[in-house]
Structure formats: structure tokens, C-alpha cells
Design an enzyme around this catalytic site. Sequence first.
Site: not given
Length: 394
Positions: A112, A117, A126, A185, A217, A221, A224, A228, A241, A328, A342
Amino acid sequence: MSVVEVPAGSPFGRENLPYGVFSVAGGDPRVGVRLGDTVVDLSVLLGATGDDAVFAAASLNPFLAQGPARWAQVRERVTALVGGDLPDAALHPVRDVALHLPFEVADYVDFYASEHHASNLGRLFRPDAEPLMPNWKHLPVGYHGRAGTVVVSGTDVVRPCGQRKAPDEAAPTYGPSRRLDIEAELGFVVGVGSPLGGRIGVDEFDQHVFGAVLVNDWSARDIQAWEYVPLGPHLGKSFATSVSPWVVPLAALQAARVPLPGQDPPPLEYLRGSEDWGLDVDLVVEWNGEQVARPPYKEMYWSPAQMLAHLTVNGASARTGDLFASGTISGPERHQRGAFIELTWGGREPVTVKGEERTFLLDGDEVTISATASGPDGTRIGFGEVTGRITPAR
């Protein structure tokens, strides 16, 4: 005997020579390198006896395990040979071959490593908190993926099912993902592993890693977002993937090496090294044949050498065929974002694809990621493509 003519400006000249596994007309897979629009069969060019028997194998793993001195020796031999007459039996047009998963994936870890990203997703997931978690600038954050669902470019991707809960729903429901996404990626392939309990230092990176591939990948969403917390991605990532069929050796990327953008605060000692492993690689993302993004790898905060050092610092072993990916790739501008979550800002800012406003992937959509890197004397080093098409949930 024939001379391979390389088209002017080809990203697959003698300065590149990426490795792959191919077959012709249903024959056995074996190892080749790409030169222009031709695949050169190394089992014919170099023979298939002694140390060279690895080129008759159906994966790169036996060659990868031979180590960096052998990689350099073979590259020197092949570079010299492809500049002259080659046996016709060794030459196959790219259009006439089937390309296979180039290596047997031992383990798969996804990082990550893009600050852009991670900051964007932090703002989306968040919105009332700091974009980056407190640990993010101290270590390369990652998750352990599923090696068995790594597939070669051209393999269809079945829409995954799982639990998902939208903010306006009182309880989770089960069904096909409604927010299927990509992640553009760069992945790195381990050739020489390390023993359990050992560590790989930052400056030992090129003694263990053979080369790089493109990675998509795929990410669900909605699945996830519900799963997560607190342990991270699971079903939202593990269904597929995709990787490109050509492995570009690190030796071909020397001219692409650049300093990292800058790390503040300075990382802990085990993440510091004397060599720069930032890479000037330009990616292109196409959605149903239309270019929608150009992520720049040189913007990445953490280097692949730091990722590998962190992966093994606790004594976890590395193995031949391990794949670890960058996460990403995104830059500071909107058109440089390497994931659709994004690019469309969580679906609130659609992009236009073939005249239609789009947010996440629909069944039948096809995504292609390609890339080139800076090469010697103004040349470009090509990675080829990684392509996948979405098919309906089963």
C-alpha cells in the site's frame, strides 16, 4: 537462420529482453524472451541440457532459483546472440504463441506504498479522521494475498460474491459485488529466497529479486469496506489478481532508477539503504479501450527494496516465485489515479467511457494496463499488458 528485425521505437529491443513462458499450437510450454514482435525460444537458442535445461521448463522458477550470477550470464549470452543470425526453429511471431503464467507463485503479498492512493482512500473511508493511519509513514503497510488466484493476462475475472453493506442499509446482504474496481500496480518476482528466521536487507534487494511484472489487483470495494475492520482485506481481494506474461529483469531497469520522492520522518534503520530503488515507470489504464488514467510509479513513497526488507524482517522466509506488489500507483493529479474508486471519488464523480458516465465495473467491461520505463540512450523498456474482462457472477 534469420535476423530478427526490431521495429524502430519498439519497447522490446535488446536492452529489454523480458522473459516469459509460451507454447505454440498446443505444444509444451517453455521459456522464451521477447525481441520486437518475436518470441525467441531459449530451449532452442541455448539448448536444453545441463544448466540450460531450465529453459525447457513450463515456468521460470527453475531459472529464477539459479541466482543473480546465472541471470547475468544468461542475459549477456542472449544479448550477444540476438544481435546476429538466429535458428529459425527458435523464432515465433508473438501473435502465433500462447502466453502462460510466467512463474509458479509461491506466496503473494500486496503493499500500500503510494501516499497519494493511501491519502485518497483515507479521505473516502474515514472523512472525519486523518487520511493516513499513524503507522503509514513508518512501515510499508501490506496484506497477505492468495497465490492460487494469481492469473495471467487475458484470463476472465468472474464477478465475486460476498457480504456487502451500504451506509444506508441496516444490515448486510449477500450477493455479487456492486462496486468492482481495479488497482494498477507493479509487482516484483523473487528468484532467490531466504531461510526461515533470516532477513533480507534493503541493499540485498537485487540479489534476491529477478524482475518486475504489471499487476491488476482486482478489488470488490463494497465487500472490502464491510470486512476490512479490524483485520484488513480478505474476500474483497482474494478472488483474482492478474499479472502480465512478461517478466522484465531488474537488469533492464537500471536506467529507470530514480530517488524516492522523500521520506519524512526518516524510516527505522532496517528500512534504510545506500541504493535508490525508485523507478521511473509510466503506466496507462484503458477501460474498454479508452485511456482513463496514467499512474506514475516514480511517485511511490516506499521502494520495492524496503517492501522486501519489511516482509522478511520478522524472520518470514522468502521463496522462489514469491510475488509482492506495490499497491495502487497514484499521483497527485486526478488523471494519475490508478483505481476507479479514486478516479470517480467513490462513485460521486463519474468518468466518461465510450460516451457513457461510469463509476465501477460492469459485466463485459475490459481493463488493460500497460507500461514503459526509461531505458538507456533514450529508449523505452516495455512491460507489455495485463488485461482482464469481467464476466457475470456465478
